[in-house]
Design a protein around this motif. Sequence first.
Motif, PDB file in Angstrom:
ATOM      1  N   VAL A  70       1.247  -1.031  -0.022  1.00 43.19           N
ATOM      2  CA  VAL A  70      -0.241   0.163  -0.374  1.00 43.19           C
ATOM      3  C   VAL A  70       1.064   1.102   0.305  1.00 43.19           C
ATOM      4  O   VAL A  70       1.287   2.047  -0.414  1.00 43.19           O
ATOM      5  CB  VAL A  70      -0.629   0.154   1.136  1.00 43.19           C
ATOM      6  N   ILE A  71       1.649   1.371   0.824  1.00 46.43           N
ATOM      7  CA  ILE A  71       3.026   2.434   0.901  1.00 46.43           C
ATOM      8  C   ILE A  71       3.881   2.295  -0.603  1.00 46.43           C
ATOM      9  O   ILE A  71       3.763   3.987  -1.172  1.00 46.43           O
ATOM     10  CB  ILE A  71       4.112   1.747   2.237  1.00 46.43           C
ATOM     11  N   ALA A 116       0.645   4.080 -15.369  1.00 48.72           N
ATOM     12  CA  ALA A 116       0.745   4.011 -13.416  1.00 48.72           C
ATOM     13  C   ALA A 116      -0.375   3.537 -12.968  1.00 48.72           C
ATOM     14  O   ALA A 116      -0.251   3.188 -11.837  1.00 48.72           O
ATOM     15  CB  ALA A 116       0.966   5.097 -13.647  1.00 48.72           C
ATOM     16  N   ILE A 117      -2.007   4.499 -13.255  1.00 46.32           N
ATOM     17  CA  ILE A 117      -3.243   3.459 -12.351  1.00 46.32           C
ATOM     18  C   ILE A 117      -3.575   2.574 -12.296  1.00 46.32           C
ATOM     19  O   ILE A 117      -3.229   1.648 -11.573  1.00 46.32           O
ATOM     20  CB  ILE A 117      -4.005   4.515 -12.916  1.00 46.32           C
ATOM     21  N   PHE A 118      -2.920   1.910 -14.052  1.00 45.31           N
ATOM     22  CA  PHE A 118      -2.916  -0.064 -13.856  1.00 45.31           C
ATOM     23  C   PHE A 118      -1.978  -0.099 -13.143  1.00 45.31           C
ATOM     24  O   PHE A 118      -2.716  -1.360 -11.523  1.00 45.31           O
ATOM     25  CB  PHE A 118      -2.662  -0.199 -15.030  1.00 45.31           C
ATOM     26  N   VAL A 119      -0.830   0.091 -12.961  1.00 45.73           N
ATOM     27  CA  VAL A 119       0.251  -0.670 -11.830  1.00 45.73           C
ATOM     28  C   VAL A 119       0.052  -0.169 -10.145  1.00 45.73           C
ATOM     29  O   VAL A 119      -0.101  -1.179  -9.324  1.00 45.73           O
ATOM     30  CB  VAL A 119       1.672   0.086 -11.563  1.00 45.73           C
ATOM     31  N   VAL A 120      -1.018   0.965 -10.379  1.00 46.38           N
ATOM     32  CA  VAL A 120      -1.342   1.767  -8.280  1.00 46.38           C
ATOM     33  C   VAL A 120      -2.524   0.099  -7.963  1.00 46.38           C
ATOM     34  O   VAL A 120      -2.642  -0.486  -7.004  1.00 46.38           O
ATOM     35  CB  VAL A 120      -2.392   2.932  -8.625  1.00 46.38           C
ATOM     36  N   MET A 153      -4.612  -4.428  -5.713  1.00 41.30           N
ATOM     37  CA  MET A 153      -5.463  -5.653  -5.399  1.00 41.30           C
ATOM     38  C   MET A 153      -4.280  -6.797  -4.492  1.00 41.30           C
ATOM     39  O   MET A 153      -4.581  -7.979  -4.049  1.00 41.30           O
ATOM     40  CB  MET A 153      -5.743  -6.258  -7.038  1.00 41.30           C
ATOM     41  N   LEU A 154      -2.843  -6.914  -5.045  1.00 40.97           N
ATOM     42  CA  LEU A 154      -2.049  -7.671  -4.051  1.00 40.97           C
ATOM     43  C   LEU A 154      -2.301  -7.506  -3.036  1.00 40.97           C
ATOM     44  O   LEU A 154      -1.435  -8.417  -2.493  1.00 40.97           O
ATOM     45  CB  LEU A 154      -0.623  -7.882  -5.516  1.00 40.97           C
ATOM     46  N   ALA A 155      -1.896  -6.393  -2.496  1.00 42.74           N
ATOM     47  CA  ALA A 155      -1.634  -6.333  -1.057  1.00 42.74           C
ATOM     48  C   ALA A 155      -3.134  -7.198  -0.114  1.00 42.74           C
ATOM     49  O   ALA A 155      -2.855  -7.406   0.648  1.00 42.74           O
ATOM     50  CB  ALA A 155      -1.491  -4.746  -1.041  1.00 42.74           C
ATOM     51  N   VAL A 156      -4.501  -6.714  -1.108  1.00 44.35           N
ATOM     52  CA  VAL A 156      -5.908  -7.595  -0.604  1.00 44.35           C
ATOM     53  C   VAL A 156      -5.518  -9.599  -0.675  1.00 44.35           C
ATOM     54  O   VAL A 156      -5.399  -9.470   0.512  1.00 44.35           O
ATOM     55  CB  VAL A 156      -6.804  -7.050  -0.919  1.00 44.35           C
ATOM     56  N   VAL A 157      -4.917  -9.686  -1.992  1.00 45.16           N
ATOM     57  CA  VAL A 157      -4.111 -11.016  -1.604  1.00 45.16           C
ATOM     58  C   VAL A 157      -3.969 -11.527  -0.906  1.00 45.16           C
ATOM     59  O   VAL A 157      -3.600 -12.597  -0.696  1.00 45.16           O
ATOM     60  CB  VAL A 157      -3.596 -11.211  -3.346  1.00 45.16           C
ATOM     61  N   HIS A 158      -3.339 -10.963  -0.769  1.00 46.88           N
ATOM     62  CA  HIS A 158      -1.853 -11.567   0.107  1.00 46.88           C
ATOM     63  C   HIS A 158      -2.329 -11.305   1.761  1.00 46.88           C
ATOM     64  O   HIS A 158      -1.894 -11.984   2.241  1.00 46.88           O
ATOM     65  CB  HIS A 158      -0.647 -10.622   0.142  1.00 46.88           C
ATOM     66  N   TRP A 159      -3.160 -10.220   1.908  1.00 47.75           N
ATOM     67  CA  TRP A 159      -4.008 -10.016   2.925  1.00 47.75           C
ATOM     68  C   TRP A 159      -4.200 -11.358   4.011  1.00 47.75           C
ATOM     69  O   TRP A 159      -4.410 -12.112   4.901  1.00 47.75           O
ATOM     70  CB  TRP A 159      -4.904  -8.209   3.479  1.00 47.75           C
ATOM     71  N   THR A 200       1.683 -15.371   2.334  1.00 44.10           N
ATOM     72  CA  THR A 200       2.413 -16.687   1.663  1.00 44.10           C
ATOM     73  C   THR A 200       4.027 -15.900   1.816  1.00 44.10           C
ATOM     74  O   THR A 200       4.251 -14.622   2.130  1.00 44.10           O
ATOM     75  CB  THR A 200       2.721 -16.747   0.491  1.00 44.10           C
ATOM     76  N   SER A 201       4.826 -16.103   1.199  1.00 39.78           N
ATOM     77  CA  SER A 201       6.742 -15.496   1.159  1.00 39.78           C
ATOM     78  C   SER A 201       6.682 -15.200  -0.291  1.00 39.78           C
ATOM     79  O   SER A 201       7.802 -14.212  -0.573  1.00 39.78           O
ATOM     80  CB  SER A 201       7.579 -16.598   1.300  1.00 39.78           C
ATOM     81  N   LEU A 202       6.174 -15.484  -1.356  1.00 39.41           N
ATOM     82  CA  LEU A 202       5.953 -14.959  -2.861  1.00 39.41           C
ATOM     83  C   LEU A 202       5.903 -13.903  -2.293  1.00 39.41           C
ATOM     84  O   LEU A 202       7.037 -13.378  -3.945  1.00 39.41           O
ATOM     85  CB  LEU A 202       4.858 -16.041  -3.884  1.00 39.41           C
ATOM     86  N   LEU A 203       5.367 -13.260  -2.863  1.00 40.39           N
ATOM     87  CA  LEU A 203       4.619 -11.784  -2.944  1.00 40.39           C
ATOM     88  C   LEU A 203       5.907 -10.815  -2.126  1.00 40.39           C
ATOM     89  O   LEU A 203       6.214  -9.939  -2.945  1.00 40.39           O
ATOM     90  CB  LEU A 203       2.973 -11.563  -2.620  1.00 40.39           C
ATOM     91  N   PRO A 204       6.026 -10.999  -1.061  1.00 39.23           N
ATOM     92  CA  PRO A 204       6.994 -10.449  -0.207  1.00 39.23           C
ATOM     93  C   PRO A 204       8.061 -10.238  -0.773  1.00 39.23           C
ATOM     94  O   PRO A 204       9.259  -9.320  -0.990  1.00 39.23           O
ATOM     95  CB  PRO A 204       6.877 -10.871   0.961  1.00 39.23           C
ATOM     96  N   LEU A 205       8.545 -11.331  -0.980  1.00 38.03           N
ATOM     97  CA  LEU A 205       9.972 -11.308  -2.367  1.00 38.03           C
ATOM     98  C   LEU A 205       9.895 -11.043  -3.748  1.00 38.03           C
ATOM     99  O   LEU A 205      10.665  -9.577  -3.649  1.00 38.03           O
ATOM    100  CB  LEU A 205      10.412 -12.939  -2.374  1.00 38.03           C
ATOM    101  N   VAL A 206       8.831 -10.938  -4.255  1.00 41.21           N
ATOM    102  CA  VAL A 206       9.071 -10.612  -5.303  1.00 41.21           C
ATOM    103  C   VAL A 206       8.750  -8.476  -5.324  1.00 41.21           C
ATOM    104  O   VAL A 206       9.484  -8.176  -5.651  1.00 41.21           O
ATOM    105  CB  VAL A 206       7.357 -10.724  -6.333  1.00 41.21           C
ATOM    106  N   PHE A 207       8.276  -8.160  -3.837  1.00 39.07           N
ATOM    107  CA  PHE A 207       8.256  -6.840  -3.780  1.00 39.07           C
ATOM    108  C   PHE A 207       9.073  -5.788  -3.026  1.00 39.07           C
ATOM    109  O   PHE A 207       9.991  -5.167  -3.885  1.00 39.07           O
ATOM    110  CB  PHE A 207       6.927  -6.743  -3.295  1.00 39.07           C
ATOM    111  N   LEU A 208      10.383  -7.012  -2.871  1.00 39.84           N
ATOM    112  CA  LEU A 208      10.994  -6.209  -2.688  1.00 39.84           C
ATOM    113  C   LEU A 208      12.190  -6.887  -3.308  1.00 39.84           C
ATOM    114  O   LEU A 208      13.192  -5.348  -3.194  1.00 39.84           O
ATOM    115  CB  LEU A 208      11.950  -8.178  -1.109  1.00 39.84           C
TER     116      LEU A 208
END
Length: 172
Positions: free
Chosen positions: A32-33, A81-85, A90-96, A100-108
């Motif tokens: 979200v940040i 850019a709007i699509f990416v936001v 949406m991925l934040a909601v899915v992860h919540w 798992t560890s997959l999305l944090p790895l990708v976003f890191l």
Amino acid sequence: MTDWIKAINPTAVLETESQALAATRASSIGMVIGAARDAVLAWYAANTGAEATRLAVDQMTQRPESAEQMQAATQIGLAGAIFVVVLQLMLAVVHWRKPTSLLPLVFLMLVVWALGTGALAMLYALGGQQTAAQPMGLILMTLATMSIAALLHTTAIRGAGRLAELRKLGTS
């Protein structure tokens, strides 16, 4: 609240499944940040940045059709850019919901990339270049928000590992 403070601390000992789950969900906050930062950068690029780019292209080419092409490219870039936001949110909601560890790895990895480009942009701006792509305030905002997001994603990766370990042991 204390669970969240303890969970966001990357060095805290995660003793229970709820603490590990909270730590894993920290990545959603980081997403979200990142989405908020991308929204601010998109707004800047579509307004102030687009006008500066249009003036620079008009000066270099002396052709008005180039300025019209820049306006169309700006609109396409804003839509992207709007699509990416929206995708990040949406991925934040899915992860919540299913951490798992997959999305944090990708976003890191993406955050490390953003920190690197932010650091290069700062060096470019501090080097006295008159044509820095962004003002120093936006560069500093990127460095601050992405540092926080990196901390949150790192915490989430650690939390996901501990959560899997606790679930395997059957402890809550």
